[in-house]
Design a protein around this motif. Structure first.
Motif, PDB file in Angstrom:
ATOM      1  N   ILE A  69       0.898  -1.314   0.045  1.00  0.00           N
ATOM      2  CA  ILE A  69       0.056  -0.046  -0.150  1.00  0.00           C
ATOM      3  C   ILE A  69       0.677   1.244  -0.050  1.00  0.00           C
ATOM      4  O   ILE A  69       0.371   2.322  -0.495  1.00  0.00           O
ATOM      5  CB  ILE A  69      -1.033   0.126   1.385  1.00  0.00           C
ATOM      6  CG1 ILE A  69      -1.870   1.254   0.955  1.00  0.00           C
ATOM      7  CG2 ILE A  69      -0.247   0.066   2.326  1.00  0.00           C
ATOM      8  CD1 ILE A  69      -2.927   1.177  -0.297  1.00  0.00           C
ATOM      9  N   SER A 146      -3.875  -6.735  -7.168  1.00  0.00           N
ATOM     10  CA  SER A 146      -2.941  -6.831  -5.987  1.00  0.00           C
ATOM     11  C   SER A 146      -3.079  -8.174  -5.233  1.00  0.00           C
ATOM     12  O   SER A 146      -2.125  -8.839  -4.851  1.00  0.00           O
ATOM     13  CB  SER A 146      -3.289  -5.650  -4.976  1.00  0.00           C
ATOM     14  OG  SER A 146      -3.030  -4.502  -5.394  1.00  0.00           O
ATOM     15  N   LEU A 154      -2.215  -6.517   0.243  1.00  0.00           N
ATOM     16  CA  LEU A 154      -2.777  -5.215   0.267  1.00  0.00           C
ATOM     17  C   LEU A 154      -3.643  -4.839   1.195  1.00  0.00           C
ATOM     18  O   LEU A 154      -4.590  -5.472   1.601  1.00  0.00           O
ATOM     19  CB  LEU A 154      -3.772  -5.055  -1.099  1.00  0.00           C
ATOM     20  CG  LEU A 154      -4.169  -3.535  -1.201  1.00  0.00           C
ATOM     21  CD1 LEU A 154      -3.213  -2.500  -1.507  1.00  0.00           C
ATOM     22  CD2 LEU A 154      -5.236  -3.861  -2.497  1.00  0.00           C
ATOM     23  N   PHE A 159      -6.366   1.412   1.178  1.00  0.00           N
ATOM     24  CA  PHE A 159      -6.675   1.473  -0.370  1.00  0.00           C
ATOM     25  C   PHE A 159      -7.922   2.143  -0.530  1.00  0.00           C
ATOM     26  O   PHE A 159      -7.877   2.998  -1.550  1.00  0.00           O
ATOM     27  CB  PHE A 159      -6.503   0.181  -1.303  1.00  0.00           C
ATOM     28  CG  PHE A 159      -6.440   0.101  -2.615  1.00  0.00           C
ATOM     29  CD1 PHE A 159      -5.211   0.737  -3.096  1.00  0.00           C
ATOM     30  CD2 PHE A 159      -7.422  -0.159  -3.255  1.00  0.00           C
ATOM     31  CE1 PHE A 159      -5.215   0.968  -4.549  1.00  0.00           C
ATOM     32  CE2 PHE A 159      -7.349  -0.228  -4.854  1.00  0.00           C
ATOM     33  CZ  PHE A 159      -6.353   0.290  -5.363  1.00  0.00           C
ATOM     34  N   ASN A 163      -8.535   5.889  -2.536  1.00  0.00           N
ATOM     35  CA  ASN A 163      -9.563   6.199  -3.624  1.00  0.00           C
ATOM     36  C   ASN A 163     -10.712   7.138  -3.334  1.00  0.00           C
ATOM     37  O   ASN A 163     -11.074   7.959  -3.999  1.00  0.00           O
ATOM     38  CB  ASN A 163     -10.006   4.885  -4.280  1.00  0.00           C
ATOM     39  CG  ASN A 163      -9.262   4.064  -4.964  1.00  0.00           C
ATOM     40  OD1 ASN A 163      -8.871   4.342  -6.068  1.00  0.00           O
ATOM     41  ND2 ASN A 163      -8.640   3.121  -4.359  1.00  0.00           N
TER      42      ASN A 163
END
Length: 266
Positions: A69, A146, A154, A159, A163
């Protein structure tokens, strides 16, 4: 409260540029994810050490971290995600209102049973929806790739927050572009403001990362409100996210109001 025929026409008009930018993102993201390998991180740092320190910092490559990450946050969300979707958003924001006024097609749109507010809301909805779809594709692809390349490595929650921050940033950026498109009668001035301000923000952000002497410049750019490192490390990102959301609401609201009230050269 939007016009379906206008929405369909807007989707058709902007589909090509949407697919091009999405395709470029889908090329870069898998490459960056596959590049991650804990065993070769020292070699990668040695390669980066050959480049000017200021350039590395400006591109957001100065803190690669030790996890997947961290790597994605630095390489992809440190610069590429700030640049590539902006090309799309600048284009569609300019096309949404100003381009129609400039070309004279707004007179045709207003001759239909559609009020100005309905037209503006339709275009605003398309900008927001298409930007959301683009980032959603990126988020989904990132998780899938990932998990295939590095199963279980991940941090999915971090994550997804990256986003979400990206999406809120682009809501604010497109709000500026939408307002400019609603305010000006020609594409020249619309682009000067709607594209000039976000690009200036990005350049200022890059310069502010070069060194301590210019660090103060971060207070003059909207991109400071999106901090991948803080999000990944679990810092307090809520105030920044809230400010971005408020800016987006204000700019889109002002754009719709200005377009509804001002005189048009029809």
């Amino acid at each position: 409260m939007f016009s379906k025929p206008l929405l369909k026409a807007t989707v058709k008009q902007n589909l090509t540029v949407f697919l091009i930018i999405l395709a470029v993102l889908m090329v870069y993201l898998p490459i960056i994810i596959i590049m991650y390998d804990p065993a070769t991180q020292d070699s990668l740092r040695d390669v980066l050490a050959l480049l000017p320190e200021g350039l590395i910092a400006a591109m957001g490559f100065d803190n690669l971290g030790n996890t997947l990450i961290d790597f994605i946050g630095s390489y992809f969300y440190g610069f590429l995600i700030l640049l590539l979707p902006m090309i799309y958003t600048i284009t569609v924001c300019n096309r949404c209102i100003a381009s129609h006024v400039d070309k004279g097609s707004m007179a045709y749109l207003l001759s239909t049973p559609n009020k100005r507010t309905k037209i503006a809301v339709t275009q605003a909805f398309f900008i927001i929806a298409s930007t959301t779809v683009m980032i959603a594709f990126v988020a989904t692809a990132g998780i899938v790739i990932s998990n295939i390349a590095f199963p279980g490595e991940l941090d999915i929650s971090a994550f997804l927050l990256l986003n979400l921050g990206t999406l809120l940033l682009y809501y604010a950026v497109t709000g500026i572009g939408f307002f400019a498109s609603c305010f000006f009668n020609d594409t020249k001035n619309s682009l000067m403001v709607g594209a000039g301000i976000p690009i200036a923000f990005l350049v200022i952000q890059m310069i502010s990362d070069v060194g301590e002497k210019v660090r103060f410049l971060k207070y003059f750019t909207l991109f400071t409100l999106f901090d991948p490192e803080k999000i990944i490390k679990g810092g307090n990102y809520i105030p920044q996210f809230t400010v971005l959301f408020i800016i987006a609401i204000i700019m889109y609201g002002l754009g719709i109001y200005v377009f509804d009230k001002r005189d048009l050269p029809l």
